[in-house]
Design an enzyme around this catalytic site. Structure first.
Site, PDB file in Angstrom:
ATOM      1  N   HIS A   1      49.700  45.043  29.512  1.00 32.97           N
ATOM      2  CA  HIS A   1      48.426  45.594  29.989  1.00 32.97           C
ATOM      3  C   HIS A   1      48.539  47.070  30.412  1.00 32.97           C
ATOM      4  O   HIS A   1      47.595  47.630  30.943  1.00 32.97           O
ATOM      5  CB  HIS A   1      47.876  44.759  31.143  1.00 32.97           C
ATOM      6  CG  HIS A   1      47.679  43.328  30.787  1.00 32.97           C
ATOM      7  ND1 HIS A   1      46.836  42.928  29.760  1.00 32.97           N
ATOM      8  CD2 HIS A   1      48.206  42.189  31.287  1.00 32.97           C
ATOM      9  CE1 HIS A   1      46.875  41.606  29.659  1.00 32.97           C
ATOM     10  NE2 HIS A   1      47.691  41.140  30.559  1.00 32.97           N
TER      11      HIS A   1
ATOM     12  N   ARG B   1      41.838  43.261  32.107  1.00 35.70           N
ATOM     13  CA  ARG B   1      40.553  42.826  31.544  1.00 35.70           C
ATOM     14  C   ARG B   1      39.907  43.886  30.649  1.00 35.70           C
ATOM     15  O   ARG B   1      38.930  43.609  29.984  1.00 35.70           O
ATOM     16  CB  ARG B   1      39.618  42.408  32.672  1.00 35.70           C
ATOM     17  CG  ARG B   1      40.206  41.205  33.420  1.00 35.70           C
ATOM     18  CD  ARG B   1      39.339  40.750  34.557  1.00 35.70           C
ATOM     19  NE  ARG B   1      38.066  40.200  34.091  1.00 35.70           N
ATOM     20  CZ  ARG B   1      37.134  39.726  34.911  1.00 35.70           C
ATOM     21  NH1 ARG B   1      37.332  39.749  36.214  1.00 35.70           N
ATOM     22  NH2 ARG B   1      36.010  39.244  34.441  1.00 35.70           N
TER      23      ARG B   1
ATOM     24  N   PRO C   1      36.990  47.611  41.758  1.00 39.20           N
ATOM     25  CA  PRO C   1      37.089  48.751  42.681  1.00 39.20           C
ATOM     26  C   PRO C   1      35.723  49.391  42.924  1.00 39.20           C
ATOM     27  O   PRO C   1      35.012  49.720  41.989  1.00 39.20           O
ATOM     28  CB  PRO C   1      38.025  49.721  41.948  1.00 39.20           C
ATOM     29  CG  PRO C   1      38.768  48.879  40.972  1.00 39.20           C
ATOM     30  CD  PRO C   1      37.827  47.772  40.588  1.00 39.20           C
ATOM     31  N   GLU C   2      35.348  49.522  44.195  1.00 33.66           N
ATOM     32  CA  GLU C   2      34.111  50.197  44.572  1.00 33.66           C
ATOM     33  C   GLU C   2      34.491  51.572  45.125  1.00 33.66           C
ATOM     34  O   GLU C   2      35.660  51.958  45.081  1.00 33.66           O
ATOM     35  CB  GLU C   2      33.359  49.349  45.616  1.00 33.66           C
ATOM     36  CG  GLU C   2      33.041  47.931  45.119  1.00 33.66           C
ATOM     37  CD  GLU C   2      32.298  47.078  46.154  1.00 33.66           C
ATOM     38  OE1 GLU C   2      31.580  47.632  46.990  1.00 33.66           O
ATOM     39  OE2 GLU C   2      32.440  45.850  46.102  1.00 33.66           O
TER      40      GLU C   2
END
Ligand SMILES: [Zn+2]
Length: 272
Positions: A93, A112, A2-3
């Site tokens: 997760h 991750r 995500p930017e």
């Protein structure tokens, strides 16, 4: 990853749903994210109300009613999803579950585990020390700023724009897109640009970031906003991830090279 546009999209999707709500319960199911979640985290959040949602760089800033801030970074694969009604069963997760008193639930999922979650007391100065200006802030980030920076560095455009100390919130997708729009190749040295080039580059960054926010970010790998919707910018990409395809502007074949260990996509005709 995500930017800025994706984090802003999450912020906008969550803001009307959780602002003003009180946090009733906090369950940290796994603490070892990029940085471990501190032991006091649950106690610090419980009972607080959410005053506002803001964003700086790639960080979501959830302001609490005691002037502390719940800081969320999404890392490579993090999502913060709001559910109208509480779930009882969780994915492996799903690392942090926050129940709101009104009945909703926030779930932070991060396969991750490059994301992070913390509580920051006081103002943001310390938190964002050394972080560059926001790209949409025309006072802090403009052609003159880039031109002046070029006097102090021999780095190439791709590396400069990826550097969070120079400009906040940009990542690989939008740097590639902005360089295409500016007609500049990723490996051009910033110090070789004219003032006009720098102005065009700053303007291109702003245009791309604004467009990406308007289209609610890019869902190229796994991005979802705060209620599970995909973004739409991936359908508008000019060069990112399009190696071997034709440039929509000139028909040339889009190329890929590696700059600073990241893939850089460009049109050999439109970019010089
Ligand atoms: Zn082209």
């Amino acid at each position: 990853m995500p930017e800025l546009p994706e984090v802003e999209t999450v912020r906008r999707s969550l803001e009307p749903r959780i602002t003003g709500h009180r946090i009733e319960a906090v369950d940290v199911r796994r603490r070892d994210l990029r940085w471990p979640i501190v032991d006091e985290f649950e106690e610090r959040l419980r009972g607080r109300s959410i005053r506002a949602l803001e964003r700086r760089a790639k960080y979501l800033l959830i302001r609490l009613d005691d002037d502390a801030t719940w800081v969320v970074h999404f890392g490579m694969s993090g999502t913060l999803l709001f559910h109208e009604s509480r779930r009882e069963r969780f994915d492996k997760h799903d690392h942090v579950v926050v129940d709101l008193a009104a009945g909703g639930q926030l779930v932070f999922n991060d396969p991750r585990r490059f994301g992070s979650m913390s509580i920051h007391e006081g103002d943001d100065a310390q938190l964002f020390e050394g972080v560059g200006p926001e790209p949409l802030d025309e006072v802090g980030f403009n052609g003159e700023y880039l031109f002046a920076h070029g006097k102090r560095t021999s780095r190439v455009l791709k590396d400069v724009l990826m550097d969070q100390r120079v400009v906040a919130g940009l990542g690989n997708i939008y740097v590639n897109e902005a360089l295409f729009l500016a007609g500049l190749r990723p490996r051009r040295a910033l110090r070789r640009l004219t003032r006009d080039d720098c102005e065009r580059l700053a303007q291109s960054v702003r245009t791309i970031i604004s467009e990406a926010i308007e289209h609610r970010g890019s869902s190229i790998s796994d991005f979802l906003d705060g209620v599970g919707r995909m973004g739409g910018y991936q359908w508008r990409r000019r060069v990112y991830g399009r190696e071997g395809e034709s440039c929509a502007a000139c028909g040339s074949t889009i190329k890929v090279i590696v700059v600073g260990q990241r893939s850089s996509f460009y049109c050999p005709t439109c970019q010089r």
